[in-house]
Write an enzyme that holds these catalytic residues in place. Structure first.
Site, PDB file in Angstrom:
ATOM      1  N   TYR A 477       0.874  -1.180   0.000  1.00  0.00           N
ATOM      2  CA  TYR A 477       0.000   0.000   0.000  1.00  0.00           C
ATOM      3  C   TYR A 477       0.907   1.224   0.000  1.00  0.00           C
ATOM      4  O   TYR A 477       0.887   2.050   0.908  1.00  0.00           O
ATOM      5  CB  TYR A 477      -0.930  -0.003   1.214  1.00  0.00           C
ATOM      6  CG  TYR A 477      -1.974  -1.103   1.174  1.00  0.00           C
ATOM      7  CD1 TYR A 477      -2.296  -1.743  -0.023  1.00  0.00           C
ATOM      8  CD2 TYR A 477      -2.661  -1.491   2.327  1.00  0.00           C
ATOM      9  CE1 TYR A 477      -3.249  -2.758  -0.059  1.00  0.00           C
ATOM     10  CE2 TYR A 477      -3.617  -2.496   2.287  1.00  0.00           C
ATOM     11  CZ  TYR A 477      -3.903  -3.128   1.093  1.00  0.00           C
ATOM     12  OH  TYR A 477      -4.856  -4.115   1.053  1.00  0.00           O
TER      13      TYR A 477
HETATM   14  C1  LIG Z   1      -7.333  -2.160  -7.059  1.00  0.00           C
HETATM   15  C2  LIG Z   1      -6.229  -2.710  -6.211  1.00  0.00           C
HETATM   16  C3  LIG Z   1      -6.470  -3.820  -5.414  1.00  0.00           C
HETATM   17  C4  LIG Z   1      -5.454  -4.364  -4.613  1.00  0.00           C
HETATM   18  N1  LIG Z   1      -5.728  -5.449  -3.841  1.00  0.00           N
HETATM   19  C5  LIG Z   1      -4.735  -5.993  -3.083  1.00  0.00           C
HETATM   20  C6  LIG Z   1      -4.966  -7.148  -2.288  1.00  0.00           C
HETATM   21  O1  LIG Z   1      -6.061  -7.695  -2.258  1.00  0.00           O
HETATM   22  N2  LIG Z   1      -3.949  -7.631  -1.551  1.00  0.00           N
HETATM   23  C7  LIG Z   1      -2.702  -7.054  -1.552  1.00  0.00           C
HETATM   24  O2  LIG Z   1      -1.798  -7.571  -0.884  1.00  0.00           O
HETATM   25  N3  LIG Z   1      -2.454  -5.962  -2.289  1.00  0.00           N
HETATM   26  C8  LIG Z   1      -3.445  -5.422  -3.057  1.00  0.00           C
HETATM   27  N4  LIG Z   1      -3.180  -4.306  -3.802  1.00  0.00           N
HETATM   28  C9  LIG Z   1      -1.841  -3.712  -3.771  1.00  0.00           C
HETATM   29  C10 LIG Z   1      -0.914  -4.451  -4.741  1.00  0.00           C
HETATM   30  O3  LIG Z   1      -0.494  -5.667  -4.163  1.00  0.00           O
HETATM   31  C11 LIG Z   1       0.329  -3.587  -5.028  1.00  0.00           C
HETATM   32  O4  LIG Z   1      -0.052  -2.376  -5.596  1.00  0.00           O
HETATM   33  C12 LIG Z   1       1.307  -4.347  -5.929  1.00  0.00           C
HETATM   34  O5  LIG Z   1       2.590  -3.799  -5.799  1.00  0.00           O
HETATM   35  C13 LIG Z   1       0.852  -4.309  -7.357  1.00  0.00           C
HETATM   36  O6  LIG Z   1       1.645  -5.063  -8.188  1.00  0.00           O
HETATM   37  P1  LIG Z   1       1.625  -4.725  -9.756  1.00  0.00           P
HETATM   38  O7  LIG Z   1       2.547  -5.647 -10.431  1.00  0.00           O
HETATM   39  O8  LIG Z   1       0.216  -4.645 -10.225  1.00  0.00           O
HETATM   40  O9  LIG Z   1       2.138  -3.228  -9.725  1.00  0.00           O
HETATM   41  P2  LIG Z   1       3.290  -2.427 -10.474  1.00  0.00           P
HETATM   42  O10 LIG Z   1       2.816  -1.007 -10.378  1.00  0.00           O
HETATM   43  O11 LIG Z   1       3.563  -2.974 -11.820  1.00  0.00           O
HETATM   44  O12 LIG Z   1       4.552  -2.661  -9.548  1.00  0.00           O
HETATM   45  C14 LIG Z   1       4.619  -2.285  -8.181  1.00  0.00           C
HETATM   46  C15 LIG Z   1       6.072  -2.137  -7.749  1.00  0.00           C
HETATM   47  O13 LIG Z   1       6.799  -3.334  -7.974  1.00  0.00           O
HETATM   48  C16 LIG Z   1       7.813  -3.158  -8.959  1.00  0.00           C
HETATM   49  N5  LIG Z   1       7.763  -4.326  -9.849  1.00  0.00           N
HETATM   50  C17 LIG Z   1       6.739  -4.678 -10.662  1.00  0.00           C
HETATM   51  N6  LIG Z   1       7.038  -5.812 -11.301  1.00  0.00           N
HETATM   52  C18 LIG Z   1       8.256  -6.209 -10.868  1.00  0.00           C
HETATM   53  C19 LIG Z   1       9.093  -7.320 -11.182  1.00  0.00           C
HETATM   54  N7  LIG Z   1       8.704  -8.239 -12.051  1.00  0.00           N
HETATM   55  N8  LIG Z   1      10.295  -7.412 -10.596  1.00  0.00           N
HETATM   56  C20 LIG Z   1      10.698  -6.464  -9.701  1.00  0.00           C
HETATM   57  N9  LIG Z   1       9.944  -5.389  -9.375  1.00  0.00           N
HETATM   58  C21 LIG Z   1       8.727  -5.260  -9.946  1.00  0.00           C
HETATM   59  C22 LIG Z   1       7.464  -1.871  -9.660  1.00  0.00           C
HETATM   60  O14 LIG Z   1       8.599  -1.246 -10.217  1.00  0.00           O
HETATM   61  C23 LIG Z   1       6.834  -1.070  -8.542  1.00  0.00           C
HETATM   62  O15 LIG Z   1       7.833  -0.513  -7.725  1.00  0.00           O
HETATM   63  C24 LIG Z   1      -4.178  -3.754  -4.614  1.00  0.00           C
HETATM   64  C25 LIG Z   1      -3.935  -2.634  -5.420  1.00  0.00           C
HETATM   65  C26 LIG Z   1      -4.949  -2.110  -6.192  1.00  0.00           C
HETATM   66  C27 LIG Z   1      -4.689  -0.885  -7.034  1.00  0.00           C
END
Ligand SMILES: Cc1cc2nc3c(=O)[nH]c(=O)nc-3n(C[C@H](O)[C@H](O)[C@H](O)COP(=O)(O)OP(=O)(O)OC[C@H]3O[C@@H](n4cnc5c(N)ncnc54)[C@H](O)[C@@H]3O)c2cc1C
Length: 535
Positions: A477
């Site tokens: 978060y």
């Molecule tokens: C609508 C919504 C619902 C959510 N629900 C939950 C939930 O139920 N439970 C929970 O725990 N969290 C939840 N989250 C939070 C979510 O877990 C985080 O936002 C998570 O970091 C998202 O991962 P992403 O790959 O989609 O994001 P991104 O924005 O792609 O990445 C997030 C971070 O990780 C880095 N990153 C991405 N991919 C990699 C990779 N392959 N290797 C290294 N670094 C990387 C990025 O650079 C960035 O710093 C929710 C978020 C939203 C917006």
């Protein structure tokens, strides 16, 4: 600096400070950069098709599609010099080598759900490596494991598991569009956290490309780095290409209900009780509370509504026994409950209407995007009723329906895992986690600053009731209010400890040591990346 000012400053800084190098890059470099990518990619002919620069007609759609927070989907937000969408590991390796060569920062994006947009925004010239094409999932039912690539969403993972088995599942996020890459990097919890812990508690191997462009697995990266990538936050240690997960058993029938109670229906008493019973509930029960306010009467009288949103890993009879004995005042009846399969419960919690085909889990982009600012807290002592009433008063000051809190019990498996087993330290002793939410639908700056101010002030009110020294927070978060590395990207340990200890407690120091070993020149960096010691 206030958040709004920070963002404005951030945009202006990009325009003013970096227009020189940016222009130079725009005029000379994309082609050179492309050549560099071709040179270092195994499949050189395909790479040019996987790169988007601002002159490509699909650049904006590729960039915008997974931006989840509309606050950052604006023309003035800093844009990448180019976006690479790798098909092979060698494309990631090439992107790392070329970004180093040209001195541009790299942002990694999997699902784009970062609350502060760190996967696609930067104050300095940058490129995005977007893993959208790396999303294959191989489920091995006999072995009860799966390899999942980072660009997959958790919805895709659930779908592929359910396609092959009705009695296996995986304990990750509630929202299907969340990307595996970022989600696993920061922990990842969902409706089975009390039974099986977090996603990272069930990760048994991974493939990562490091700052030198080497492809490593668990064995070759070693246990320190493997520890760090399971919860130390995305974007600090390398690009995680894929994860091997241990699948978990789920019963063929699970039961769900959502009971809504207003203040007039004794919500305060029920919420107060919920805090007390939480950690004693059986691990098969997940009951979160969603709190929000709305106008209940014709003359705009405000009330609070508490929704007890529940999954039970078992049938309705067993669930009713549990709720009768541990939470009789909630008065759950058989009519409130619905039995279904585990994958249907994923639907239920995602808010999809029943009857939709399972394939909606494969949609990568959610159609309910909002402007938002969220924060998190951990609660270790029950909040007295007077404290709850103070919260309601503050909720009534925010526009109707815009503010929410989601409270998640911990206990169960979460309390059995030691604080230092993985970087994620919020384990025994946590009663529940709060997610503070404010979201809005109008893009104006004034509207944004009003809501952001509201949540900041609410957050300061909450300080007295939540964990202290440090005031713990959940890295997934992401909240830049709690501190950042400095604007130029040169980080220092002391400055980073301010936010690092909140996310990781004492594990922060080990994360810094790992970072110092694997990425001493701080190639992988962002506003809240782990700094190496030398910086
Ligand atoms: C609508 C919504 C619902 C959510 N629900 C939950 C939930 O139920 N439970 C929970 O725990 N969290 C939840 N989250 C939070 C979510 O877990 C985080 O936002 C998570 O970091 C998202 O991962 P992403 O790959 O989609 O994001 P991104 O924005 O792609 O990445 C997030 C971070 O990780 C880095 N990153 C991405 N991919 C990699 C990779 N392959 N290797 C290294 N670094 C990387 C990025 O650079 C960035 O710093 C929710 C978020 C939203 C917006």
């Amino acid at each position: 600096m206030k958040m709004q000012n920070f963002i404005m400053h951030h945009h202006l800084a990009c325009l003013l400070l970096f227009s020189g190098p940016l222009l130079a890059f725009a005029m000379n470099t994309p082609e050179n950069f492309l050549q560099c990518l071709s040179l270092h990619s195994e499949n050189a002919t395909s790479i040019s098709k996987l790169v988007y620069t601002p002159i490509n007609s699909s650049y904006s759609s590729v960039l915008d599609i997974t931006i989840q927070n509309l606050r950052f989907l604006t023309p003035s937000a800093p844009k990448p010099l180019l976006i690479v969408t790798p098909l092979h590991v060698s494309h990631i390796q090439a992107a790392i080598i070329c970004s180093r060569q040209y001195g541009v920062q790299m942002r990694i994006r999997s699902g784009g759900h970062d609350y502060e947009g760190l996967s696609y925004l930067s104050k300095v010239p940058f490129v995005i490596v977007d893993l959208v094409n790396l999303r294959s999932i191989a489920v091995d039912v006999e072995d009860e494991t799966a390899w999942v690539q980072s660009g997959a969403t958790v919805g895709e993972l659930y779908y592929r598991i359910a396609e092959k088995s009705k009695t296996l599942g995986f304990p990750a996020g509630v929202c299907p569009t969340v990307g595996v890459g970022g989600h696993f990097s920061g922990g990842g919890y969902g409706t089975m956290l009390r039974k099986y812990g977090l996603a990272i508690d069930n990760v048994i191997d991974a493939q990562l490309v490091d700052a030198q462009g080497r492809l490593l697995d668990r064995e070759s990266m070693g246990e320190d780095l493997f520890w760090a990538i399971r919860g130390g936050g995305g974007g600090s240690f390398g690009v995680v290409v894929s994860w091997k997960v241990k699948l978990v058993p789920v019963p063929s029938t699970v039961t769900v209900f959502t009971l809504r109670r207003t203040l007039e229906q004794h919500a305060t008493k029920l919420v107060h009780q919920w805090q007390l019973i939480g950690n004693e509930l059986p691990n098969d029960l997940f009951m979160r509370v969603i709190l929000q306010s709305y106008n209940s009467g014709p003359n705009g009288t405000r009330t609070m509504q508490a929704s007890f949103n529940t999954l039970y890993l078992g049938g309705v009879n067993a669930l009713l026994e549990v709720t009768r004995s541990s939470f009789p005042d909630l008065n759950v009846t058989r009519q409130d409950c619905t039995e279904m399969s585990w994958i249907e419960s994923i639907f239920y919690f995602a808010g999809f209407p029943s009857g939709e085909p399972l394939e909606v889990l494969l949609n990568r982009s959610s159609n309910t995007k909002l402007f938002f600012k969220h924060k998190s807290d951990y609660v270790k002592e029950p909040i007295p009723k007077s404290g709850l009433e103070g919260m309601w008063e503050r909720f009534f000051e925010e526009d109707e329906g815009m503010a929410q809190m989601i409270w998640n019990h911990y206990g169960g498996k979460m309390a059995e895992i030691s604080e230092s087993a993985l970087p994620f330290p919020h384990r025994a002793g946590v009663l529940y986690k709060i997610q503070h939410i404010t979201a809005w639908t109008d893009g104006g700056n004034e509207v944004a600053s009003k809501h952001v101010s509201w949540i900041r002030s609410f957050f300061s009110y909450m300080a007295r009731y939540v964990s202290k020294s440090p005031r713990e927070a959940y890295i997934n978060y992401r909240d830049l209010d709690i501190g950042t590395n400095n604007v130029k990207g040169d980080t220092d340990y002391k400055r980073a400890s301010a936010w690092g200890k909140k996310y990781f407690k004492n594990n922060f120091d080990r994360l810094v040591r790992v970072k110092t070993t694997v990425d001493p020149s701080n190639f992988f960096q962002h506003e809240q990346s782990i700094p190496p010691f030398s910086f």
